[in-house]
Write a protein that holds these residues in place. Structure first.
Motif, PDB file in Angstrom:
ATOM      1  N   ILE A  22      42.644  45.391  44.676  1.00  0.00           N
ATOM      2  CA  ILE A  22      41.309  44.782  44.679  1.00  0.00           C
ATOM      3  C   ILE A  22      41.258  43.492  45.499  1.00  0.00           C
ATOM      4  CG2 ILE A  22      40.635  45.887  42.514  1.00  0.00           C
ATOM      5  CD1 ILE A  22      41.025  43.169  41.124  1.00  0.00           C
ATOM      6  N   SER A  23      42.397  43.030  45.968  1.00  0.00           N
ATOM      7  CA  SER A  23      42.370  41.854  46.838  1.00  0.00           C
ATOM      8  C   SER A  23      41.871  42.227  48.235  1.00  0.00           C
ATOM      9  CB  SER A  23      43.749  41.200  46.922  1.00  0.00           C
ATOM     10  OG  SER A  23      44.637  41.986  47.675  1.00  0.00           O
ATOM     11  N   THR A  24      41.919  43.513  48.570  1.00  0.00           N
ATOM     12  CA  THR A  24      41.439  43.958  49.877  1.00  0.00           C
ATOM     13  C   THR A  24      39.934  44.191  49.873  1.00  0.00           C
ATOM     14  OG1 THR A  24      41.887  46.283  49.380  1.00  0.00           O
ATOM     15  CG2 THR A  24      43.647  45.032  50.449  1.00  0.00           C
ATOM     16  N   ILE A  61      40.833  38.906  36.744  1.00  0.00           N
ATOM     17  CA  ILE A  61      39.825  39.703  37.444  1.00  0.00           C
ATOM     18  C   ILE A  61      38.468  39.507  36.780  1.00  0.00           C
ATOM     19  CG2 ILE A  61      41.495  41.464  38.187  1.00  0.00           C
ATOM     20  CD1 ILE A  61      40.323  43.341  36.047  1.00  0.00           C
ATOM     21  N   THR A  62      37.433  39.805  37.538  1.00  0.00           N
ATOM     22  CA  THR A  62      36.087  39.867  36.986  1.00  0.00           C
ATOM     23  C   THR A  62      35.531  41.245  37.318  1.00  0.00           C
ATOM     24  OG1 THR A  62      35.077  38.945  38.977  1.00  0.00           O
ATOM     25  CG2 THR A  62      35.666  37.393  37.215  1.00  0.00           C
ATOM     26  N   MET A  63      34.469  41.596  36.612  1.00  0.00           N
ATOM     27  CA  MET A  63      33.858  42.903  36.785  1.00  0.00           C
ATOM     28  C   MET A  63      32.363  42.708  36.978  1.00  0.00           C
ATOM     29  SD  MET A  63      31.986  45.401  34.895  1.00  0.00           S
ATOM     30  CE  MET A  63      32.177  44.782  33.253  1.00  0.00           C
ATOM     31  N   TYR A  76      32.696  47.384  39.279  1.00  0.00           N
ATOM     32  CA  TYR A  76      33.608  47.001  40.350  1.00  0.00           C
ATOM     33  C   TYR A  76      34.429  45.797  39.914  1.00  0.00           C
ATOM     34  CZ  TYR A  76      31.490  50.154  43.727  1.00  0.00           C
ATOM     35  OH  TYR A  76      31.067  51.272  44.383  1.00  0.00           O
ATOM     36  N   TYR A  77      35.704  45.805  40.286  1.00  0.00           N
ATOM     37  CA  TYR A  77      36.624  44.748  39.890  1.00  0.00           C
ATOM     38  C   TYR A  77      37.041  43.947  41.119  1.00  0.00           C
ATOM     39  CZ  TYR A  77      36.749  47.468  35.651  1.00  0.00           C
ATOM     40  OH  TYR A  77      36.380  48.144  34.521  1.00  0.00           O
ATOM     41  N   VAL A  78      37.101  42.628  40.942  1.00  0.00           N
ATOM     42  CA  VAL A  78      37.546  41.710  41.995  1.00  0.00           C
ATOM     43  C   VAL A  78      38.469  40.679  41.367  1.00  0.00           C
ATOM     44  CG1 VAL A  78      35.512  41.998  43.467  1.00  0.00           C
ATOM     45  CG2 VAL A  78      35.532  40.230  41.725  1.00  0.00           C
TER      46      VAL A  78
END
Length: 108
Positions: A22-24, A61-63, A76-78
Motif C-alpha cells: 500500500i506504500s505504492t 494504516i488508515t482506511m 481502501y488502505y493507505v
C-alpha cells in the motif's frame, strides 16, 4: 522452507508486506489478499483482515471507503506516517538480518 518454519516466517513479515504494497498506491482488501496469496504469504482473504485490524489499531494504516460504480463501497488502505516510518525501518533491518542469517547458514 520447511512446513514447520514457513508459517512462522510468513506471519512475521506479512504486516510489512501489506505496508509495502500500500506504500505504492491505495489498495482494497481483495486486491491485497490476491497479491499476498499469489506470493504464498497468506492462505485466504480471511487471514488478511486480522492483519489489517492490527495495523489500524497500531496506527500504521488508515482506511477510506470509496464508491466506484454500482455495488458496495470499497475500503481502501493507505499507510500513515507512522506506518511509512515502520516500513522504512523494516527495510533497513531486513537487509541486515538476511545478511547475518546467510553468514550463519553459509550462504555468503
Amino acid at each position: 522452507m520447511t512446513a514447520e518454519l514457513s508459517p512462522q516466517l510468513r506471519k512475521g513479515v506479512v504486516e510489512y508486506c501489506v505496508l509495502g504494497l500500500i506504500s505504492t498506491r491505495p489498495m482494497y482488501g481483495w486486491e491485497l489478499a490476491d497479491q499476498l496469496q499469489t506470493a504464498g504469504l497468506i492462505s485466504s482473504i480471511g487471514t488478511l483482515y486480522p492483519v489489517l485490524s492490527r495495523l489500524r489499531e497500531r496506527g500504521d494504516i488508515t482506511m477510506t471507503e470509496l464508491q466506484q460504480g454500482p455495488g458496495p463501497a470499497r475500503k481502501y488502505y493507505v499507510p500513515t506516517k507512522t506506518g511509512a516510518q515502520r516500513l522504512s525501518t523494516f527495510r533497513a533491518d531486513w537487509g541486515q538480518l538476511v545478511h547475518q542469517i546467510n553468514l550463519i547458514v553459509g550462504e555468503e
